[in-house]
Design an enzyme around this catalytic site. Structure first.
Site, short mmCIF file in Angstrom:
data_model
loop_
_atom_site.label_atom_id
_atom_site.label_comp_id
_atom_site.label_asym_id
_atom_site.label_seq_id
_atom_site.Cartn_x
_atom_site.Cartn_y
_atom_site.Cartn_z
N LYS A 155 48.20 20.95 101.79
CA LYS A 155 49.15 20.91 102.91
C LYS A 155 50.54 20.59 102.41
O LYS A 155 50.75 19.63 101.67
CB LYS A 155 48.73 19.84 103.92
CG LYS A 155 49.67 19.75 105.11
CD LYS A 155 49.44 18.48 105.92
CE LYS A 155 50.56 18.25 106.92
NZ LYS A 155 51.86 17.96 106.31
N GLY B 56 50.98 9.46 99.78
CA GLY B 56 51.78 9.18 100.96
C GLY B 56 51.74 7.70 101.29
O GLY B 56 51.48 6.87 100.41
N SER B 57 51.99 7.40 102.53
CA SER B 57 52.09 5.98 102.90
C SER B 57 50.71 5.33 102.94
O SER B 57 49.69 6.00 103.14
CB SER B 57 52.74 5.86 104.27
OG SER B 57 51.84 6.32 105.26
N GLY C 167 47.13 6.68 104.46
CA GLY C 167 45.99 6.61 103.54
C GLY C 167 44.81 5.91 104.20
O GLY C 167 43.65 6.32 104.04
N GLU D 184 47.05 7.82 96.51
CA GLU D 184 48.23 7.33 95.81
C GLU D 184 49.20 6.92 96.90
O GLU D 184 49.81 7.76 97.55
CB GLU D 184 48.78 8.45 94.91
CG GLU D 184 49.56 7.92 93.74
CD GLU D 184 50.99 7.65 94.12
OE1 GLU D 184 51.26 6.53 94.61
OE2 GLU D 184 51.83 8.54 93.95
N CYS E 38 57.57 6.05 95.60
CA CYS E 38 56.56 5.03 95.89
C CYS E 38 56.57 3.92 94.85
O CYS E 38 56.25 2.79 95.14
CB CYS E 38 55.18 5.66 95.98
SG CYS E 38 54.84 6.75 94.60
N GLU F 269 57.69 -1.78 102.26
CA GLU F 269 58.25 -0.63 101.56
C GLU F 269 59.31 0.04 102.45
O GLU F 269 59.04 0.44 103.57
CB GLU F 269 57.13 0.37 101.25
CG GLU F 269 57.61 1.54 100.40
CD GLU F 269 56.47 2.48 100.01
OE1 GLU F 269 55.57 2.68 100.82
OE2 GLU F 269 56.53 3.03 98.89
#
Lengths: 299, 489, 293
Positions: free
Chosen positions: B193, B246-247, B251, B268, B302, B399
């Site tokens: 995606k 992603g975040s 996740g 990740e 990240c 974050e």
């Protein structure tokens, strides 16, 4: 001033320095910024002749060149200075009179620096008595490597005291210092001992000036400025023969020390063939045509 | 630091604009899904817009896929897996991947420009970092395809089947390469995606996949809303593995969705990396590392070094140098070769960052931003630092994913290790000291998957990347990065 | 007149000590409808206390030298060897034939030795020096995940338990493990072995009780880094994996089957509870090929 412990100077990470330089060399200096930069470079050059074969005539030729870089373009600046051996200072002073071009003289048993302090003082005295505006001395690298930083410091301070109003450029001969940590330490010693300029090289040893070396020296100058408020100049010498590289030096200067250093009071290029490459670039920018060396006088 | 003098980074020698050439950049007006080797319209017939965040101009329309499209893509991937890809020898698989790597190299300039157009990142970064790493990842993994038995001795590695991959918007093509390259090398087929705000380069990669002659259905690209397309991939019963970057929040949604299904996963996720400067560090290089650590890609990273810990004895000098360096950064047009900091990726992200800056101020922190003029159009944020912050502040804990650095001081190693590890995240950390034994002490105590000692934000296809704790699990890169795409006896 | 035998009280093992369950509850595992013993029915709080003990022990255990950890595992095997008879008797009580019981105890000893041998080797197997571009030294090493909460196999009361424990702790993790509910006797006797070996308190914590009761607590405790489930109950696995999400615990599923099989001697069981740490450091480039700084 508090005694500085030169055994404890700031550390340098060479890979980090290279990383920073790669940011500079990736920059693109174009159009009006390029032209302006090229003019600045011309005005920062210490046009240099330091050969065993130098003669009065040769010195006269480069003095003329310093004042008349390319007469087809009357708006060009002069170089900052002409740099010669002490015995040619008188000639250069006469030739350059009224032009604003300074006379710089190498001294102190240039290029090896292997002589006692009295000999070096005599050498310097000759240069200054003959009218040199600037003295380019070499440090005692042997003493440096043996850890006798006090000796190196005191020698510079002694010379500084002996030259009166002349400005003192201290040549570190970075190609003999072995690593960037030593270049940082030698820079600190020179500045705290009274150097008005720190200069990379005699031009007799390779490698001479490089961007990483100059960055380390610029950072030393910046820390010294933070600590004392006194601005010290920087002079890369040797190894800079093309305009693109010289522009990168200027950009590094601008991003490390800012606009106040962007003039020939605080920055010089010690070079013999740089001027013509810069001139070729200027003419190319103005005419749009790539240039040939044959159209620019050697000296 | 005995004086108060500062360096004045202004000068009357500004750099002239140096825009990257736009010639030979092929952008279509509309991008369709890439399924079974063809560009196909989404079932819904709908498209969404992707903008240039630096000027808010429309770049292209992109297919808005849905669950039906995902189903078609998974079926194509399954068919390609069963009939073609799983039957190829590792050696032949590898050659296809090598081909793709080469094509990316050849088209690097085009990919770089589009990456910067779509994402707002400085061309210097997409040209010198993102895209070269993309082809490097394909090159690295291509060579593994016929050597997997050596990577996992006595384990008889086998491919998984169809893997579903979801990538973030911050390094779209790079993250795609981190995912697609090992998946293909291990013998799987892929449904991936695209990121919502930066979908274009993944479709450019699809073109390259086609050009490389990789069999139809081996790589399928879909785009659309995460909650629709992303979740359709995650929930599809015929997907064997999910790889997500992603975040941490998303996740967790994914992990919840696949709980009990037996699907493998690599996560990740987010981070809040500590970057630690000791008094005996090479300070100027450390400062440069801090700059790279937090302002790289506008802080949309990240593993960004967003928490700076400076030993108290050098705090003043580090701060002075840091502020000076920030003054010399060039912020503006991402396509200008001299730009250091580009545009914020999207309006939403800019709002998030601005919200955190407000929070920081409300929490009593002191803000510093260099003087610079930002373009009127587009989404911009000045590089920002906060001093006088406390470990408990939200700007230290959460974050931000933007160019915002929070600085604290410390006195002893014990103290700084405790503070550095005091976070649910564990993706990366940085240490700056000239003393070898201290480096090894620090690097072994810090609970994070990637430790940069006397450097920061370096990446390489041979180097495993991934987190501890809530920063996720599984590794991408290196021999370790193959394992999540294989099953063993 | 025959002597009245002293019946053994089985307690739980937390932080190197043998407390009773704080809940005061007991259950009686049975074989052939005969109650075998009173076992602690551990509670959520017992689990919490065990996690506290495991956390306290974790740093010290992880930072012991690999050689030392290896010796400690070997020491457990030595002590177990000396108490074989008791384990054989308990296994028999729980329904094993004497021959199988002997084999299970022997294999348990051997398995400890097998994993003892890995302690100072698995890092070499799994570490890499990564050839990155640019002047950097880059290496990856495994590090322990932290605290592993484990459900021991239900069917393999001693060998299954020992296999899980030694593969977890060999890699520098500490553990809280719930013994087989129906075959718990050896687990607590094994704890007595541990207590007289050189295992620091808290490295291994053993609870007895009901899997269903503790399942959600194992899954949801925020200070647990990984969960190991031996079994095949789909609902249990789904529940655990869902709960694990909140703190991104690593979940691992192993079978509840035949732990006699040599496949359970497997270094990848150690890697199941390892994180990979990658470290970068610049390499100065001076001299040599004339870099000329």
């Amino acid at each position: 001033m508090k005694q500085i412990n030169f055994f404890d100077t700031p550390k340098i990470d060479q890979v980090g320095i290279d990383d920073r330089i790669s940011r500079i060399t990736a920059r693109s200096i174009k159009k009006e910024a390029k032209v302006k930069g090229l003019y600045m470079i011309l005005n920062m050059i210490d046009l240099t002749t330091l050969e065993g074969a130098d003669t009065e005539d040769k010195v006269k030729h480069i003095c003329y060149k310093a004042m008349h870089l390319h007469d087809e373009y009357p708006d060009l600046p002069t170089t900052a200075a002409v740099c010669v051996y002490p015995n040619f200072v008188k000639t250069a002073v006469t030739e350059l009179k009224g032009s604003g071009v300074k006379v710089a003289s190498v001294a102190t048993a240039f290029p090896s620096g292997q002589a006692d302090t009295q000999t070096k003082l005599a050498d310097v005295k000759e240069a200054v008595d003959n009218g040199a505006d600037e003295v380019d001395m070499v440090i005692s690298r042997g003493k440096y490597h043996s850890g006798d930083y006090d000796f190196v410091f005191n020698e510079i301070a002694t010379i500084k005291a002996a030259i009166g109003k002349a400005r003192l450029k201290v040549i570190l001969e970075t190609g003999e210092l072995g690593n960037l940590d030593n270049i940082r330490r030698a820079s600190d010693i020179a500045m705290y001992a009274g150097a008005d300029f720190i200069k990379t090289s005699t031009g007799k040893i390779k490698p001479a000036a490089t961007l990483p070396v100059i960055l380390v020296m610029m950072e030393a100058v910046r820390d010294y400025y933070y600590n004392t408020g006194r601005m010290v100049g920087i002079k890369p010498a040797g190894g800079i023969s093309n305009a693109k590289l010289a522009l990168q030096y200027l950009l590094l200067l601008k991003e490390t020390l800012g606009g106040k250093w962007l003039n020939n009071t605080y920055f010089r290029f010690g070079a013999s063939s740089l001027a013509n490459d810069v001139l070729m670039q200027i003419v190319k920018q103005k005419t749009g045509n790539y240039q040939s060396k044959d159209y620019f006088s050697k000296d | 630091m005995k004086t108060k003098v500062d360096i004045d980074y202004s000068s009357d020698w500004p750099l002239a604009p140096a825009p990257e050439s736009m010639s030979h950049i092929n952008l279509k007006e509309k991008y369709d899904l890439f399924i079974n080797g063809k560009f196909v319209k989404p079932k819904s017939g709908k498209y969404f817009d992707t903008f240039n965040p630096a000027n808010e101009k429309l770049l292209a329309k992109v297919a808005l896929g849905d669950a039906d499209d995902v189903d078609i893509a998974v079926k194509a991937a399954r068919k390609a897996y069963t009939n073609v890809w799983s039957k190829l020898s590792g050696k032949e698989r590898g050659k296809y991947i090598f081909r793709l790597a080469r094509i990316i190299q050849e088209r690097a300039r085009e990919f770089s420009v589009i990456e910067s157009l779509d994402g707002g990142k400085a061309i210097r970064e997409s040209r010198d970092i993102d895209i070269p790493l993309v082809s490097a990842h394909f090159f690295y993994n291509a060579g593994w395809a016929d050597k997997l038995d050596y990577a996992f001795p006595n384990r008889k590695p086998k491919s998984l089947g169809v893997v579903g991959q979801i990538i973030p918007w911050n390094f779209p093509l790079l993250m795609a390469s981190w995912k697609i390259a090992p998946a293909l090398a291990a013998g799987n087929t892929v449904v991936i995606k695209a990121a919502n705000t930066t979908p274009l380069t993944l479709y450019k990669l699809a073109e390259a996949v086609k050009d490389a002659g990789i069999p139809d259905g081996v790589v399928n690209v879909v785009s659309g809303r995460g909650s629709v397309v992303g979740m359709a991939i995650v929930n599809h019963p015929d997907v064997n593995k999910i790889a997500f970057t992603g975040s941490t929040g998303v996740g967790k949604i994914i992990m919840n969705a696949i709980a009990g299904t037996g699907k493998k996963a690599t996560m990740e996720l987010g981070g809040k990396a500590a970057n630690i400067i000791f008094e005996d560090a090479a300070l100027d290089q450390a400062v440069e590392g801090v700059i790279n650590g937090i302002f790289f890609n506008q802080g949309h990273v990240c593993c960004a070094g967003s928490r700076l810990y400076v030993q108290e004895s050098v705090y003043d000098v580090v701060l002075r140098k840091l502020k000076g360096r920030m003054q010399s950064l060039i912020i503006g047009d991402p396509l200008d070769k001299n730009t250091d900091i580009g545009a914020i990726n999207s309006k939403d992200q800019l709002n998030t960052i601005n919200e955190y800056i407000k929070i920081g101020l409300k929490e009593g922190a002191e803000i510093y931003q260099p003087e610079c003029t930002l373009p009127k159009k587009g989404y911009w944020c000045k590089p920002t630092l906060f001093t006088h912050v406390a470990q408990s502040n939200r700007i230290v804990q959460e974050e931000i994913f933007g160019p915002v650095l929070a600085i604290q001081t410390f006195r002893t190693i014990d103290e700084v290790i405790e503070k550095a590890n005091n976070t649910p995240y564990g993706l990366s950390a940085g240490v700056w000291t000239d003393k070898g034994s201290k480096i090894f002490n620090m690097t072994s105590q810090l609970r994070a998957g990637v430790i940069w000692a006397n450097t920061f934000n370096k990446f390489d296809p041979a180097s495993p990347f991934g987190g501890y704790k809530e920063s996720g699990f599984g590794r991408e890169g290196g021999i370790h990065g193959l394992e999540p795409y294989l099953k063993f006896d | 007149m025959s002597r009245i035998a002293i019946l053994k009280t089985y307690k739980i093992y937390i932080g190197g000590k043998f407390p009773r369950t704080e809940s005061g509850r007991f259950y009686q595992p049975k074989f052939d409808n005969k109650a075998l013993a009173n076992m602690c029915l551990s509670s959520r709080k017992d689990f919490r206390n065990a996690v506290v003990a495991a956390r306290k022990a974790q740093g010290g255990w992880a930072h012991k030298s690999a050689y030392n950890r290896s010796q400690i595992l070997y020491r457990i095997a030595e002590v177990l060897e000396g108490r074989k008879a008791q384990f054989v008797a308990e296994l028999a009580l729980q329904g094993s034939t004497e021959a199988l019981a002997k084999e299970e105890v022997n294999l348990s000893i051997d398995r400890l030795i097998y994993y003892a041998g890995w302690c100072d080797k698995y890092i070499q197997m799994y570490s890499t020096v990564n050839p990155v571009s640019g002047s950097y030294f880059n290496f990856s090493v495994p590090e322990p995940t932290g605290i592993v909460a484990a459900f021991a196999p239900e069917k393999s009361g001693l060998l299954g338990l020992v296999t899980q424990i030694c593969s977890i702790i060999a890699g520098g993790n500490t553990c809280v493990i719930l013994a087989s509910e129906s075959k718990p006797l050896c687990a607590i006797t094994f704890a007595e072995v541990l207590a007289t070996s050189d295992v620091p308190g808290g490295v291994i914590n053993i609870l007895t009780g009901n899997r269903a009761e503790l399942l959600t607590h194992f899954g949801s405790h925020m200070d647990v880094n990984a969960v190991l489930y031996c079994g095949a109950d789909k609902n249990d696995i789904k529940t655990l994996q869902e709960l694990a999400v909140e703190s991104m615990k690593r979940t691992r599923i192993r079978e509840d089957g035949d732990y006699f099989d040599a496949k359970h001697e497997n270094p990848y069981y150690i890697f199941d509870f390892q994180e990979t740490k990658t470290t970068w450091h610049p390499i100065e480039q001076i001299a040599g090929a004339g870099s000329g700084y």
